[in-house]
Motif scaffolding. Structure first.
Motif, PDB file in Angstrom:
ATOM      1  N   ALA A   9       0.825  -1.207   0.000  1.00  0.00           N
ATOM      2  CA  ALA A   9       0.000   0.000   0.000  1.00  0.00           C
ATOM      3  C   ALA A   9       0.857   1.254   0.000  1.00  0.00           C
ATOM      4  CB  ALA A   9      -0.936  -0.005   1.206  1.00  0.00           C
ATOM      5  N   ALA A  10       1.943   1.236   0.749  1.00  0.00           N
ATOM      6  CA  ALA A  10       2.828   2.407   0.798  1.00  0.00           C
ATOM      7  C   ALA A  10       3.470   2.679  -0.555  1.00  0.00           C
ATOM      8  CB  ALA A  10       3.904   2.211   1.865  1.00  0.00           C
ATOM      9  N   TYR A  11       3.586   1.651  -1.386  1.00  0.00           N
ATOM     10  CA  TYR A  11       4.090   1.809  -2.751  1.00  0.00           C
ATOM     11  C   TYR A  11       2.968   2.101  -3.751  1.00  0.00           C
ATOM     12  CZ  TYR A  11       9.019   0.655  -2.183  1.00  0.00           C
ATOM     13  OH  TYR A  11      10.357   0.688  -1.863  1.00  0.00           O
ATOM     14  N   GLY A  12       1.740   2.239  -3.252  1.00  0.00           N
ATOM     15  CA  GLY A  12       0.614   2.533  -4.127  1.00  0.00           C
ATOM     16  C   GLY A  12      -0.002   1.312  -4.788  1.00  0.00           C
ATOM     17  N   GLN A  13       0.395   0.117  -4.370  1.00  0.00           N
ATOM     18  CA  GLN A  13      -0.159  -1.113  -4.921  1.00  0.00           C
ATOM     19  C   GLN A  13      -1.372  -1.539  -4.079  1.00  0.00           C
ATOM     20  OE1 GLN A  13       0.780  -2.556  -7.746  1.00  0.00           O
ATOM     21  NE2 GLN A  13       2.415  -1.066  -8.089  1.00  0.00           N
ATOM     22  N   TYR A  14      -2.391  -0.689  -4.107  1.00  0.00           N
ATOM     23  CA  TYR A  14      -3.538  -0.888  -3.229  1.00  0.00           C
ATOM     24  C   TYR A  14      -4.315  -2.156  -3.571  1.00  0.00           C
ATOM     25  CZ  TYR A  14      -2.464   4.000  -2.328  1.00  0.00           C
ATOM     26  OH  TYR A  14      -1.817   5.170  -2.021  1.00  0.00           O
ATOM     27  N   HIS A  15      -4.353  -2.503  -4.845  1.00  0.00           N
ATOM     28  CA  HIS A  15      -5.106  -3.691  -5.259  1.00  0.00           C
ATOM     29  C   HIS A  15      -4.521  -4.952  -4.625  1.00  0.00           C
ATOM     30  CE1 HIS A  15      -7.038  -6.691  -7.702  1.00  0.00           C
ATOM     31  NE2 HIS A  15      -5.887  -7.089  -8.206  1.00  0.00           N
ATOM     32  N   TRP A  16      -3.219  -5.180  -4.792  1.00  0.00           N
ATOM     33  CA  TRP A  16      -2.608  -6.372  -4.224  1.00  0.00           C
ATOM     34  C   TRP A  16      -2.548  -6.310  -2.707  1.00  0.00           C
ATOM     35  CZ3 TRP A  16      -3.314 -10.049  -7.162  1.00  0.00           C
ATOM     36  CH2 TRP A  16      -3.081  -9.993  -8.537  1.00  0.00           C
ATOM     37  N   SER A  17      -2.428  -5.115  -2.164  1.00  0.00           N
ATOM     38  CA  SER A  17      -2.451  -4.978  -0.715  1.00  0.00           C
ATOM     39  C   SER A  17      -3.771  -5.481  -0.137  1.00  0.00           C
ATOM     40  CB  SER A  17      -2.243  -3.508  -0.328  1.00  0.00           C
ATOM     41  OG  SER A  17      -2.387  -3.317   1.061  1.00  0.00           O
ATOM     42  N   ALA A  18      -4.850  -5.280  -0.888  1.00  0.00           N
ATOM     43  CA  ALA A  18      -6.181  -5.663  -0.403  1.00  0.00           C
ATOM     44  C   ALA A  18      -6.472  -7.146  -0.595  1.00  0.00           C
ATOM     45  CB  ALA A  18      -7.243  -4.838  -1.116  1.00  0.00           C
ATOM     46  N   VAL A  19      -5.975  -7.752  -1.689  1.00  0.00           N
ATOM     47  CA  VAL A  19      -6.439  -9.102  -2.025  1.00  0.00           C
ATOM     48  C   VAL A  19      -5.414 -10.210  -1.790  1.00  0.00           C
ATOM     49  CG1 VAL A  19      -7.987  -8.140  -3.768  1.00  0.00           C
ATOM     50  CG2 VAL A  19      -5.744  -9.015  -4.475  1.00  0.00           C
ATOM     51  N   LEU A  20      -4.147  -9.861  -1.574  1.00  0.00           N
ATOM     52  CA  LEU A  20      -3.130 -10.903  -1.452  1.00  0.00           C
ATOM     53  C   LEU A  20      -3.382 -11.764  -0.218  1.00  0.00           C
ATOM     54  CD1 LEU A  20      -0.498 -11.937  -2.786  1.00  0.00           C
ATOM     55  CD2 LEU A  20       0.756 -10.520  -1.140  1.00  0.00           C
ATOM     56  N   GLY A  21      -3.454 -13.072  -0.425  1.00  0.00           N
ATOM     57  CA  GLY A  21      -3.687 -13.998   0.676  1.00  0.00           C
ATOM     58  C   GLY A  21      -2.426 -14.734   1.077  1.00  0.00           C
ATOM     59  N   ASP A  22      -2.600 -15.762   1.904  1.00  0.00           N
ATOM     60  CA  ASP A  22      -1.444 -16.509   2.406  1.00  0.00           C
ATOM     61  C   ASP A  22      -1.180 -17.779   1.602  1.00  0.00           C
ATOM     62  OD1 ASP A  22      -3.509 -18.152   3.150  1.00  0.00           O
ATOM     63  OD2 ASP A  22      -3.128 -18.027   5.307  1.00  0.00           O
ATOM     64  N   PHE A  23      -1.923 -17.940   0.496  1.00  0.00           N
ATOM     65  CA  PHE A  23      -1.756 -19.082  -0.401  1.00  0.00           C
ATOM     66  C   PHE A  23      -1.968 -20.421   0.307  1.00  0.00           C
ATOM     67  CE2 PHE A  23       1.009 -15.831  -2.547  1.00  0.00           C
ATOM     68  CZ  PHE A  23       0.119 -15.568  -3.574  1.00  0.00           C
ATOM     69  N   ALA A  24      -2.766 -20.408   1.346  1.00  0.00           N
ATOM     70  CA  ALA A  24      -3.166 -21.660   1.995  1.00  0.00           C
ATOM     71  C   ALA A  24      -4.478 -22.171   1.393  1.00  0.00           C
ATOM     72  CB  ALA A  24      -3.319 -21.461   3.493  1.00  0.00           C
ATOM     73  N   ASP A  25      -5.377 -21.257   1.082  1.00  0.00           N
ATOM     74  CA  ASP A  25      -6.690 -21.637   0.546  1.00  0.00           C
ATOM     75  C   ASP A  25      -7.253 -20.441  -0.213  1.00  0.00           C
ATOM     76  OD1 ASP A  25      -8.919 -23.158   0.057  1.00  0.00           O
ATOM     77  OD2 ASP A  25      -9.882 -22.708   1.968  1.00  0.00           O
ATOM     78  N   ASP A  26      -6.523 -19.968  -1.233  1.00  0.00           N
ATOM     79  CA  ASP A  26      -6.882 -18.743  -1.945  1.00  0.00           C
ATOM     80  C   ASP A  26      -7.599 -19.066  -3.255  1.00  0.00           C
ATOM     81  OD1 ASP A  26      -5.502 -17.619   0.102  1.00  0.00           O
ATOM     82  OD2 ASP A  26      -3.982 -16.646  -1.117  1.00  0.00           O
ATOM     83  N   PHE A  27      -8.644 -18.300  -3.529  1.00  0.00           N
ATOM     84  CA  PHE A  27      -9.393 -18.471  -4.772  1.00  0.00           C
ATOM     85  C   PHE A  27      -9.548 -17.103  -5.438  1.00  0.00           C
ATOM     86  CE2 PHE A  27     -10.608 -22.050  -2.157  1.00  0.00           C
ATOM     87  CZ  PHE A  27     -10.565 -23.111  -3.053  1.00  0.00           C
ATOM     88  N   TYR A  28      -9.304 -17.072  -6.732  1.00  0.00           N
ATOM     89  CA  TYR A  28      -9.430 -15.853  -7.522  1.00  0.00           C
ATOM     90  C   TYR A  28     -10.457 -16.116  -8.618  1.00  0.00           C
ATOM     91  CZ  TYR A  28      -5.110 -14.703  -5.117  1.00  0.00           C
ATOM     92  OH  TYR A  28      -4.163 -14.470  -4.145  1.00  0.00           O
ATOM     93  N   HIS A  29     -11.480 -15.279  -8.662  1.00  0.00           N
ATOM     94  CA  HIS A  29     -12.573 -15.467  -9.612  1.00  0.00           C
ATOM     95  C   HIS A  29     -12.451 -14.412 -10.710  1.00  0.00           C
ATOM     96  CE1 HIS A  29     -14.333 -18.248  -6.731  1.00  0.00           C
ATOM     97  NE2 HIS A  29     -14.148 -17.332  -5.797  1.00  0.00           N
ATOM     98  N   LEU A  30     -12.440 -14.867 -11.943  1.00  0.00           N
ATOM     99  CA  LEU A  30     -12.281 -13.962 -13.078  1.00  0.00           C
ATOM    100  C   LEU A  30     -12.959 -14.557 -14.297  1.00  0.00           C
ATOM    101  CD1 LEU A  30      -9.879 -15.640 -14.623  1.00  0.00           C
ATOM    102  CD2 LEU A  30      -8.426 -14.437 -12.996  1.00  0.00           C
ATOM    103  N   CYS A  31     -12.940 -13.811 -15.393  1.00  0.00           N
ATOM    104  CA  CYS A  31     -13.503 -14.301 -16.649  1.00  0.00           C
ATOM    105  C   CYS A  31     -12.387 -14.556 -17.643  1.00  0.00           C
ATOM    106  CB  CYS A  31     -14.489 -13.286 -17.233  1.00  0.00           C
ATOM    107  SG  CYS A  31     -16.039 -13.159 -16.312  1.00  0.00           S
ATOM    108  N   CYS A  32     -12.518 -15.612 -18.403  1.00  0.00           N
ATOM    109  CA  CYS A  32     -11.561 -15.896 -19.468  1.00  0.00           C
ATOM    110  C   CYS A  32     -11.568 -14.737 -20.455  1.00  0.00           C
ATOM    111  CB  CYS A  32     -11.940 -17.195 -20.177  1.00  0.00           C
ATOM    112  SG  CYS A  32     -10.987 -17.501 -21.686  1.00  0.00           S
ATOM    113  N   PRO A  33     -10.416 -14.183 -20.790  1.00  0.00           N
ATOM    114  CA  PRO A  33     -10.385 -13.045 -21.716  1.00  0.00           C
ATOM    115  C   PRO A  33     -10.782 -13.400 -23.144  1.00  0.00           C
ATOM    116  CG  PRO A  33      -8.157 -13.804 -21.246  1.00  0.00           C
ATOM    117  CD  PRO A  33      -9.073 -14.550 -20.314  1.00  0.00           C
ATOM    118  N   CYS A  34     -10.833 -14.702 -23.455  1.00  0.00           N
ATOM    119  CA  CYS A  34     -11.186 -15.110 -24.816  1.00  0.00           C
ATOM    120  C   CYS A  34     -12.673 -15.451 -24.957  1.00  0.00           C
ATOM    121  CB  CYS A  34     -10.332 -16.304 -25.242  1.00  0.00           C
ATOM    122  SG  CYS A  34      -8.582 -15.894 -25.450  1.00  0.00           S
TER     123      CYS A  34
END
Length: 242
Positions: free
Chosen positions: A123-148
């Motif tokens: 966040a101090a570097y202005g990376q607010y998006h990753w600061s908010a969503v970055l998890g601990d990679f123990a049980d992380d899920f990212y929902h998105l749409c296929c760009p194609c």
């Protein structure tokens, strides 16, 4: 000189904040810090004009107080909120630069709660998006749409595996495809900086998870591949009009 009676905190006028700052400067008691957190970063999330007015003193205290550093970092994580204090934040450019140095030094000490401090530095570097969503990679899920083909895809990175899938309400994740992690040499920009910092500080779990997050996924529907981090960012960053 700040007229604290004209600055707002969650209860209205922030006239109590200078006294609270004086108190924590001379007394590390938990009660004083609890009151200051409530005034400047309610429930660890909500920031107000008083938050940024207090930032210079918090960063100065942060040279010897992990609690002050944590509060300052949490305030920065709320910088994109509708807090009505953009003018105060702009005046803190040099203070934020100092905060980055202090947070980076803290990460090098491998503190308990490393991920929280890592998010604060993002966040101090202005990376607010990753600061908010970055998890601990123990049980992380990212929902998105296929760009194609625009089919909804779930990307899992954690103890249950690293895969892309179609999520079914009844059957769970179906048509799984293994993710292809990025090679560290291929990482660039924010992804490379995050990876290098995690490696430097011996956080192998974080470094490994980042290679998957910035790696490639296959769409189970059309078999096209895409960079997970790029598509997730595009789907979740605010539009310029917002």
């Amino acid at each position: 000189m700040i007229d604290w009676t004209q600055v707002l905190d969650p209860l209205g006028s922030a006239g109590r904040v200078p006294a609270l700052l004086d108190q924590v400067e001379h007394d590390e008691g938990a009660e004083a810090w609890d009151h200051l957190w409530d005034a400047l970063c309610l429930e660890g999330e909500t920031v107000v004009p008083a938050s940024f007015a207090a930032l210079p003193r918090l960063v100065a205290l942060g040279r010897r107080s992990p609690e002050a550093l944590s509060l300052a970092g949490s305030i920065m994580r709320g910088a994109l909120q509708d807090h009505g204090a953009d003018d105060l934040l702009l005046k803190c450019i040099d203070v934020v630069a100092q905060l980055r140095k202090l947070l980076d030094q803290r990460l090098k000490s491998r503190p308990t709660g490393y991920l929280h401090a890592f998010r604060d530095l993002l966040a101090a570097y202005g990376q607010y998006h990753w600061s908010a969503v970055l998890g601990d990679f123990a049980d992380d899920f990212y929902h998105l749409c296929c760009p194609c083909c625009e089919v909804k895809v779930t990307v899992a990175i954690g103890d249950y595996g690293q895969y892309s899938a179609i999520r079914d309400w009844h059957a769970g994740d179906t048509e799984k495809r293994e993710l292809k992690p990025a090679s560290p040499e291929d990482l660039a920009g924010t992804g490379r900086w995050m990876y290098d910092t995690a490696v430097r500080d011996g956080q192998d779990w974080l470094a490994k998870g980042l290679t998957y997050l910035f790696g490639r996924a296959e769409c189970p529907h059309c078999a096209s591949t895409f960079v997970i981090a790029a598509e997730y960012t595009a789907a979740n960053l605010p539009s310029p009009e917002e």
